[in-house]
Design a protein around this motif. Structure first.
Motif, PDB file in Angstrom:
ATOM      1  N   LYS A  73       0.824  -1.203   0.000  1.00  0.00           N
ATOM      2  CA  LYS A  73       0.000   0.000   0.000  1.00  0.00           C
ATOM      3  C   LYS A  73       0.863   1.259   0.000  1.00  0.00           C
ATOM      4  O   LYS A  73       0.620   2.197  -0.768  1.00  0.00           O
ATOM      5  N   SER A  74       1.886   1.276   0.835  1.00  0.00           N
ATOM      6  CA  SER A  74       2.764   2.451   0.915  1.00  0.00           C
ATOM      7  C   SER A  74       3.544   2.643  -0.379  1.00  0.00           C
ATOM      8  O   SER A  74       3.654   3.762  -0.895  1.00  0.00           O
ATOM      9  N   SER A  75       4.092   1.546  -0.909  1.00  0.00           N
ATOM     10  CA  SER A  75       4.871   1.654  -2.137  1.00  0.00           C
ATOM     11  C   SER A  75       3.990   2.048  -3.313  1.00  0.00           C
ATOM     12  O   SER A  75       4.408   2.813  -4.191  1.00  0.00           O
ATOM     13  N   THR A  76       2.751   1.532  -3.327  1.00  0.00           N
ATOM     14  CA  THR A  76       1.823   1.894  -4.404  1.00  0.00           C
ATOM     15  C   THR A  76       1.455   3.366  -4.328  1.00  0.00           C
ATOM     16  O   THR A  76       1.422   4.065  -5.351  1.00  0.00           O
ATOM     17  N   ASN A  77       1.177   3.853  -3.128  1.00  0.00           N
ATOM     18  CA  ASN A  77       0.851   5.274  -2.965  1.00  0.00           C
ATOM     19  C   ASN A  77       2.027   6.159  -3.374  1.00  0.00           C
ATOM     20  O   ASN A  77       1.839   7.200  -4.017  1.00  0.00           O
ATOM     21  N   PHE A  78       3.228   5.737  -2.999  1.00  0.00           N
ATOM     22  CA  PHE A  78       4.412   6.533  -3.342  1.00  0.00           C
ATOM     23  C   PHE A  78       4.616   6.590  -4.852  1.00  0.00           C
ATOM     24  O   PHE A  78       4.836   7.668  -5.425  1.00  0.00           O
ATOM     25  N   SER A  79       4.542   5.433  -5.512  1.00  0.00           N
ATOM     26  CA  SER A  79       4.736   5.409  -6.965  1.00  0.00           C
ATOM     27  C   SER A  79       3.612   6.137  -7.688  1.00  0.00           C
ATOM     28  O   SER A  79       3.836   6.785  -8.718  1.00  0.00           O
ATOM     29  N   THR A  80       2.394   6.060  -7.139  1.00  0.00           N
ATOM     30  CA  THR A  80       1.261   6.776  -7.738  1.00  0.00           C
ATOM     31  C   THR A  80       1.468   8.280  -7.670  1.00  0.00           C
ATOM     32  O   THR A  80       1.273   9.002  -8.660  1.00  0.00           O
ATOM     33  N   ASN A  81       1.861   8.764  -6.501  1.00  0.00           N
ATOM     34  CA  ASN A  81       2.104  10.200  -6.344  1.00  0.00           C
ATOM     35  C   ASN A  81       3.277  10.665  -7.200  1.00  0.00           C
ATOM     36  O   ASN A  81       3.258  11.767  -7.764  1.00  0.00           O
ATOM     37  N   LEU A  82       4.286   9.816  -7.303  1.00  0.00           N
ATOM     38  CA  LEU A  82       5.448  10.154  -8.126  1.00  0.00           C
ATOM     39  C   LEU A  82       5.052  10.250  -9.600  1.00  0.00           C
ATOM     40  O   LEU A  82       5.462  11.176 -10.312  1.00  0.00           O
ATOM     41  N   LEU A  83       4.244   9.297 -10.043  1.00  0.00           N
ATOM     42  CA  LEU A  83       3.770   9.308 -11.428  1.00  0.00           C
ATOM     43  C   LEU A  83       2.889  10.520 -11.689  1.00  0.00           C
ATOM     44  O   LEU A  83       2.987  11.153 -12.750  1.00  0.00           O
ATOM     45  N   LEU A  84       2.045  10.864 -10.728  1.00  0.00           N
ATOM     46  CA  LEU A  84       1.162  12.022 -10.884  1.00  0.00           C
ATOM     47  C   LEU A  84       1.968  13.313 -11.007  1.00  0.00           C
ATOM     48  O   LEU A  84       1.720  14.127 -11.906  1.00  0.00           O
ATOM     49  N   CYS A  85       2.939  13.494 -10.126  1.00  0.00           N
ATOM     50  CA  CYS A  85       3.762  14.712 -10.169  1.00  0.00           C
ATOM     51  C   CYS A  85       4.588  14.777 -11.450  1.00  0.00           C
ATOM     52  O   CYS A  85       4.685  15.835 -12.091  1.00  0.00           O
ATOM     53  N   GLY A  86       5.171  13.647 -11.835  1.00  0.00           N
ATOM     54  CA  GLY A  86       5.976  13.626 -13.049  1.00  0.00           C
ATOM     55  C   GLY A  86       5.162  13.909 -14.293  1.00  0.00           C
ATOM     56  O   GLY A  86       5.597  14.643 -15.192  1.00  0.00           O
ATOM     57  N   THR A  87       3.954  13.351 -14.348  1.00  0.00           N
ATOM     58  CA  THR A  87       3.098  13.563 -15.519  1.00  0.00           C
ATOM     59  C   THR A  87       2.609  15.000 -15.595  1.00  0.00           C
ATOM     60  O   THR A  87       2.547  15.592 -16.683  1.00  0.00           O
ATOM     61  N   LEU A  88       2.259  15.577 -14.443  1.00  0.00           N
ATOM     62  CA  LEU A  88       1.820  16.977 -14.439  1.00  0.00           C
ATOM     63  C   LEU A  88       2.956  17.905 -14.866  1.00  0.00           C
ATOM     64  O   LEU A  88       2.744  18.830 -15.665  1.00  0.00           O
ATOM     65  N   LEU A  89       4.156  17.653 -14.363  1.00  0.00           N
ATOM     66  CA  LEU A  89       5.302  18.466 -14.782  1.00  0.00           C
ATOM     67  C   LEU A  89       5.593  18.285 -16.269  1.00  0.00           C
ATOM     68  O   LEU A  89       5.967  19.234 -16.960  1.00  0.00           O
ATOM     69  N   ALA A  90       5.422  17.059 -16.763  1.00  0.00           N
ATOM     70  CA  ALA A  90       5.609  16.815 -18.195  1.00  0.00           C
ATOM     71  C   ALA A  90       4.586  17.596 -19.015  1.00  0.00           C
ATOM     72  O   ALA A  90       4.902  18.133 -20.085  1.00  0.00           O
ATOM     73  N   ALA A  91       3.352  17.664 -18.512  1.00  0.00           N
ATOM     74  CA  ALA A  91       2.310  18.420 -19.210  1.00  0.00           C
ATOM     75  C   ALA A  91       2.643  19.910 -19.242  1.00  0.00           C
ATOM     76  O   ALA A  91       2.508  20.571 -20.284  1.00  0.00           O
ATOM     77  N   LEU A  92       3.088  20.445 -18.110  1.00  0.00           N
ATOM     78  CA  LEU A  92       3.469  21.861 -18.072  1.00  0.00           C
ATOM     79  C   LEU A  92       4.657  22.130 -18.988  1.00  0.00           C
ATOM     80  O   LEU A  92       4.714  23.160 -19.675  1.00  0.00           O
ATOM     81  N   THR A  93       5.600  21.193 -19.014  1.00  0.00           N
ATOM     82  CA  THR A  93       6.758  21.332 -19.901  1.00  0.00           C
ATOM     83  C   THR A  93       6.332  21.317 -21.361  1.00  0.00           C
ATOM     84  O   THR A  93       6.843  22.093 -22.182  1.00  0.00           O
ATOM     85  N   ALA A  94       5.398  20.437 -21.699  1.00  0.00           N
ATOM     86  CA  ALA A  94       4.903  20.363 -23.077  1.00  0.00           C
ATOM     87  C   ALA A  94       4.192  21.653 -23.477  1.00  0.00           C
ATOM     88  O   ALA A  94       4.351  22.139 -24.606  1.00  0.00           O
ATOM     89  N   ILE A  95       3.420  22.214 -22.559  1.00  0.00           N
ATOM     90  CA  ILE A  95       2.732  23.479 -22.847  1.00  0.00           C
ATOM     91  C   ILE A  95       3.751  24.584 -23.111  1.00  0.00           C
ATOM     92  O   ILE A  95       3.625  25.358 -24.072  1.00  0.00           O
ATOM     93  N   MET A  96       4.776  24.657 -22.267  1.00  0.00           N
ATOM     94  CA  MET A  96       5.829  25.653 -22.471  1.00  0.00           C
ATOM     95  C   MET A  96       6.540  25.439 -23.806  1.00  0.00           C
ATOM     96  O   MET A  96       6.867  26.394 -24.518  1.00  0.00           O
ATOM     97  N   GLY A  97       6.772  24.171 -24.146  1.00  0.00           N
ATOM     98  CA  GLY A  97       7.431  23.872 -25.411  1.00  0.00           C
ATOM     99  C   GLY A  97       6.596  24.280 -26.610  1.00  0.00           C
ATOM    100  O   GLY A  97       7.124  24.805 -27.599  1.00  0.00           O
TER     101      GLY A  97
END
Length: 251
Positions: A73-97
């Motif tokens: 449960k802890s590892s799943t939550n951690f990887s989920t939050n990591l994926l969420l943050c990384g994807t959101l930052l990727a989206a913002l980066t794509a918009i800037m690009g």
């Protein structure tokens, strides 16, 4: 990640995906104001963060299915939050690009592949995030998703490096493609053997067919004769300068 923050981040990710889709559909009709161009120019500064976060998130994704993981449960939550943050930052980066690519001088195949690979990272990673809790999302599906996102990251990074540093930036010290045969001084042409190598090493990164700042291409003589936005303005004001420029090229 707290529930309210996570929910806000998920909504921001959804809005970012919709906005990216809007930018892609109406790309040719959009005029970017000057103040927004400054935000677009932050693209090279931000892009390294989502790369690291996404690679780490998909690396941890494999351990979510391992039997030795005692605290799934802890590892799943951690990887989920990591994926969420990384994807959101990727989206913002794509918009800037996408905003940055509206500036003049960005054309060619390198921009095409860089743009679509970057956008693919956002869409694929977002899809994986929203579907990763489904019962059918097992290790095989996770591996396929990780491979696709990683491949898109590599492609986007490769063509981004071409746009920023020019072709063969990484391998140039090894393959030495820019080396030319030595010409005796009495046979050397000023432009071809003295000036053009300088243009090739110092200028074509921003003035090539892939990235023509000021509509000026310094990769070959034919493009040089066409000039650019600033050069042509100077030539119209001072015809003698245009004559000297043409003579200089053929020296």
């Amino acid at each position: 990640m707290k529930l309210d923050i996570k929910r806000f981040t998920e909504h921001a990710l959804l809005v970012s995906n919709v906005f990216i889709l809007f930018l892609i559909i109406f790309f040719d009709r959009i005029a970017v104001p000057n103040w927004l161009q400054s935000i677009g120019r932050m693209h090279p500064m931000l892009l390294h963060f989502p790369i690291v976060l996404l690679l780490l998130a998909f690396f941890l994704e494999f351990f979510r299915f391992k039997t030795f993981d005692t605290d799934k449960k802890s590892s799943t939550n951690f990887s989920t939050n990591l994926l969420l943050c990384g994807t959101l930052l990727a989206a913002l980066t794509a918009i800037m690009g996408l905003v940055l690519s509206k500036e003049e001088g960005y054309t060619g195949n390198a921009l095409f592949w860089h743009k679509w690979a970057g956008v693919s990272v956002v869409f694929v990673a977002s899809t994986i995030y929203w579907l990763r809790t489904r019962p059918w999302h097992k290790i095989k599906v996770a591996k396929i998703g990780a491979v696709i996102v990683t491949a898109c990251l590599i492609i986007a990074g490769h063509y981004g490096a071409i746009l920023t540093h020019g072709e063969n930036f990484i391998w140039e010290p090894i393959i030495s493609t820019s080396k030319t045969a030595t010409v005796p001084i009495d046979q050397a042409k000023i432009f071809e053997h003295v000036v053009m190598p300088i243009f090739t090493q110092k200028c074509v990164n921003c003035h090539s067919t892939e990235k023509a700042k000021g509509n000026l291409i310094l990769a070959d003589v034919q493009s040089l004769l066409k000039g650019g936005k600033v050069v042509n303005c100077l030539f119209r004001e001072t015809p003698k300068l245009a004559y000297c420029w043409n003579v200089f090229i053929f020296l």
